[in-house]
Scaffold this motif. Structure first.
Motif, PDB file in Angstrom:
ATOM      1  N   SER A   1      15.570   6.029   8.828  1.00  0.00           N
ATOM      2  CA  SER A   1      14.542   4.991   8.765  1.00  0.00           C
ATOM      3  C   SER A   1      15.145   3.621   8.486  1.00  0.00           C
ATOM      4  CB  SER A   1      13.512   5.333   7.676  1.00  0.00           C
ATOM      5  OG  SER A   1      12.868   6.554   7.953  1.00  0.00           O
TER       6      SER A   1
ATOM      7  N   SER B   1       7.628   1.116   9.407  1.00  0.00           N
ATOM      8  CA  SER B   1       6.863  -0.094   9.740  1.00  0.00           C
ATOM      9  C   SER B   1       5.560  -0.182   8.949  1.00  0.00           C
ATOM     10  CB  SER B   1       6.558  -0.121  11.243  1.00  0.00           C
ATOM     11  OG  SER B   1       5.828   1.038  11.634  1.00  0.00           O
ATOM     12  N   GLU B   2       5.010   0.969   8.544  1.00  0.00           N
ATOM     13  CA  GLU B   2       3.784   0.973   7.751  1.00  0.00           C
ATOM     14  C   GLU B   2       4.048   0.624   6.294  1.00  0.00           C
ATOM     15  OE1 GLU B   2       0.787   4.235   9.040  1.00  0.00           O
ATOM     16  OE2 GLU B   2       2.772   5.108   9.387  1.00  0.00           O
ATOM     17  N   ALA B   3       5.230   0.960   5.810  1.00  0.00           N
ATOM     18  CA  ALA B   3       5.569   0.683   4.412  1.00  0.00           C
ATOM     19  C   ALA B   3       6.058  -0.744   4.204  1.00  0.00           C
ATOM     20  CB  ALA B   3       6.625   1.672   3.923  1.00  0.00           C
TER      21      ALA B   3
ATOM     22  N   ARG C   1       4.687   8.409   6.305  1.00  0.00           N
ATOM     23  CA  ARG C   1       4.423   7.108   6.905  1.00  0.00           C
ATOM     24  C   ARG C   1       5.660   6.638   7.644  1.00  0.00           C
ATOM     25  NH1 ARG C   1      -1.032   5.622   6.806  1.00  0.00           N
ATOM     26  NH2 ARG C   1      -1.939   6.580   4.933  1.00  0.00           N
ATOM     27  N   ALA C   2       5.445   5.853   8.687  1.00  0.00           N
ATOM     28  CA  ALA C   2       6.577   5.219   9.368  1.00  0.00           C
ATOM     29  C   ALA C   2       7.066   4.047   8.526  1.00  0.00           C
ATOM     30  CB  ALA C   2       6.144   4.727  10.748  1.00  0.00           C
TER      31      ALA C   2
ATOM     32  N   HIS D   1       7.007   7.582   0.802  1.00  0.00           N
ATOM     33  CA  HIS D   1       6.176   8.045   1.915  1.00  0.00           C
ATOM     34  C   HIS D   1       7.003   8.130   3.201  1.00  0.00           C
ATOM     35  CE1 HIS D   1       2.868   6.257  -0.674  1.00  0.00           C
ATOM     36  NE2 HIS D   1       2.455   7.492  -0.471  1.00  0.00           N
ATOM     37  N   VAL D   2       7.939   7.203   3.356  1.00  0.00           N
ATOM     38  CA  VAL D   2       8.804   7.200   4.538  1.00  0.00           C
ATOM     39  C   VAL D   2       9.792   8.363   4.467  1.00  0.00           C
ATOM     40  CG1 VAL D   2      10.464   5.849   5.883  1.00  0.00           C
ATOM     41  CG2 VAL D   2       8.567   4.701   4.709  1.00  0.00           C
TER      42      VAL D   2
ATOM     43  N   CYS E   1       0.805  -1.229   0.000  1.00  0.00           N
ATOM     44  CA  CYS E   1       0.000   0.000   0.000  1.00  0.00           C
ATOM     45  C   CYS E   1       0.834   1.273   0.000  1.00  0.00           C
ATOM     46  CB  CYS E   1      -0.924   0.001   1.213  1.00  0.00           C
ATOM     47  SG  CYS E   1      -2.113  -1.368   1.238  1.00  0.00           S
ATOM     48  N   HIS E   2       2.028   1.198   0.543  1.00  0.00           N
ATOM     49  CA  HIS E   2       2.853   2.403   0.689  1.00  0.00           C
ATOM     50  C   HIS E   2       4.223   2.180   0.062  1.00  0.00           C
ATOM     51  CE1 HIS E   2      -0.334   3.758   3.271  1.00  0.00           C
ATOM     52  NE2 HIS E   2      -0.107   2.788   4.140  1.00  0.00           N
TER      53      HIS E   2
END
Length: 306
Positions: free
Chosen positions: A135, A99-101, A96-97, A90-91, A85-86
């Protein structure tokens, strides 16, 4: 009580930066870190499925694997039946974090989609570069192996991730067009970016002899033209079990561990961990990211398309 020696603020900051950099190098510059890019000259050679199965085989050997995926359609996540989704962008933009990507697709295997980010690497601001570095080096679980699934249609002609990786594996199938396109890729990257070392993996072949013959021919041609040094990496045979596993979005090693393709992936995974360096000595994760920033600024699409 003795009075501590006074130091100017700029000296303190510089010393802190040196300590931080030294700490990162100690933490991430481990000998076993291997960063390998997989590229192809044409579609249809099975590159993404190969990367997915190789990652699974490495994870079964106890390695933590991170896949950097430059593809939007038919990407590695879809090979595991997962949805990304990411994107890394985005990071980098702190939307986004990490962990979300990240997409966890199997025990020991995570995917970081990077299709959008990789086209922007040469134009990142200092703040975005710092965000990227923080990151990646701050991942909760550190990777032992990073596999890059390089896009075939990168706008700069070739992936900067591929140029910064420790090894570049060119994947080809036994068709005439695939071999021709693989040679063309090696030629343009060698002449355009002075990359002089590649590994060759032959996919979808009927036998070891066929794979060795294909490698021998392209290696001889590359050597005679003074383009690059090619090393034989291995082969994956045509296998109905692999086809069935792919339809089910599962690694072949998990469903059919005795299948010829599963055995081939296990062999390649074991060999990969002991490959000698073809170029510069392998560096750690921080050095990889810094090299990535450097080569992204040096890439000239005119050179590779000329």
């Amino acid at each position: 009580m003795p009075v501590p020696a006074w130091s100017p603020p700029e000296a303190v900051v510089a010393e802190a930066h040196r300590d931080q950099a030294a700490g990162l190098r100690r933490l991430f510059s481990r000998e076993q870190l291997r960063i390998v890019a997989f590229a192809a000259g044409s579609v249809g050679v099975g590159k993404s499925i190969l990367v997915a199965n190789l990652a699974a085989a490495l994870a079964r050997q106890g390695k933590e694997v991170l896949i950097l995926d430059e593809n939007t359609k038919k990407n590695v996540a879809s090979c595991f039946g997962a949805l990304a989704c990411h994107d890394l962008l985005h990071v980098i933009n702190r939307e986004r974090a990490l962990s979300e990507a990240l997409v966890s697709v199997a025990p020991g295997v995570r995917i970081l989609p990077a299709a959008r980010a990789v086209t922007k690497l040469g134009r990142l601001s200092l703040a975005q570069q710092e965000s990227f570095l923080e990151s990646i080096t701050g991942m909760e679980r550190r990777a032992d192996v990073i596999l890059v699934d390089a896009s075939l249609d990168h706008p700069l002609g070739f992936s900067p991730l591929g140029l910064a990786a420790h090894d570049t594996v060119v994947v080809m199938s036994p068709t005439g067009s695939s071999i021709t396109d693989a040679y063309a890729l090696i030629k343009k990257v060698s002449l355009g970016y002075a990359r002089k070392n590649f590994r060759i993996l032959v996919n979808k072949v009927r036998s070891l002899d066929e794979a060795k013959s294909i490698y021998g021919n392209i290696s001889k041609l590359s050597c005679s033209r003074g383009l690059a040094r090619l090393e034989y990496t291995g082969y994956v045979p045509l296998d109905e079990c692999l086809r069935q596993a792919s339809r089910l979005s599962q690694p072949v090693d998990g469903l059919f561990p005795d299948a010829p393709a599963a055995k081939a992936y296990r062999t390649i995974a074991s060999d990969l961990l002991t490959w000698p360096s073809l170029g510069e000595e392998s560096a750690g994760l921080e050095e990889f990211v810094q090299q990535l920033f450097h080569v992204s600024k040096q890439i000239d699409p005119v050179a590779i398309y000329a």
